[in-house]
Design a protein around this motif. Structure first.
Motif: not given
Lengths: 114, 114
Positions: A43-50, A62-69, A72-80
């Motif tokens: 298991l390798r960590q991509i992103y995290y949010s405190m 690399e190649g990933y984006k996240v948001s924490r608006k 409860r929600n933490f979507p993982l986005i792959l732009e390309s």
């Protein structure tokens, strides 16, 4: 029931077509994280949010984006997406992200990029 | 550099006998260790943990031993049951450091034989 919910469970897509994997937790946890699991690599960590509006890179961002608006929600986005992002993805949460609050994992999203 | 190592990709044990899963780490700053269990098509679930101030932690059939001088920990399952067949991940982190990540090993697949 306390849980981490990921959607979709399975996804097949083509190179370059933007996609989002959703993650939601109903435990009011502050900490959320994304991992990918690959054969022989664990298991390798991509992103995290405190906490809300706070995100940081993990080991393989690399190649990933996240948001924490919202908490409860933490979507993982792959732009390309590219074929090397074919993997099994897990979202996880914990109350505080520290040593005494083990992670709760979702059931995974198996992504195939052709 | 692999900081958490599980050198046995798989292990087969007779039902009723003891299962011993091993984990080595390289970073002496790690002071909190966890074991997660994973069934197919599910996310990992927390099993047991130990902090570096202890050398043993027991929870029912599961015991984790920590040898700090050798940077080695092991998970003992006694007696082994068919439902213990799963992949086991060892993980390590630093106590009290909110910015540090949890580092996972590659996992060991345990087969409990009838």
């Amino acid at each position: 029931e306390a849980q981490v919910t990921q959607n979709p469970r399975y996804l097949i897509t083509v190179t370059g077509k933007k996609l989002t994997v959703t993650c939601s937790q109903n435990m009011n946890h502050e900490y959320m994280s994304w991992y990918r699991q690959d054969p022989g690599l664990g298991l390798r960590q991509i992103y995290y949010s405190m906490n809300v509006e706070v995100t940081d890179k993990g080991d393989v961002p690399e190649g990933y984006k996240v948001s924490r608006k919202e908490k409860r929600n933490f979507p993982l986005i792959l732009e390309s997406p590219s074929p090397n992002q074919t993997s099994l993805y897990f979202c996880a949460s914990s109350p505080t992200g520290t040593e005494n609050s083990p992670l709760h994992f979702g059931n995974g999203t198996r992504l195939t990029v052709t | 550099d692999q900081q958490v190592k599980q050198n046995s990709p798989s292990l087969s044990v007779q039902e009723g006998r003891i299962s011993i899963l091993n984990c080595d780490y390289t970073n002496s700053m790690f002071d909190y260790f966890l074991w997660y269990k994973k069934y197919p098509a599910e996310g990992p679930t927390f099993l047991i943990s130990i902090s570096s101030i202890k050398d043993k932690n027991e929870d029912g059939r599961f015991t984790v031993f920590l040898n700090k001088s050798a940077k080695h920990l092991s998970l003992h399952i006694v007696p082994s049951q068919p439902g213990d067949s799963a992949v086991y991940f060892c993980a390590a982190s630093r106590w009290g450091n909110r910015d540090d990540k949890i580092i996972f090993g590659k996992g060991t697949r345990l087969h409990i034989l009838p």
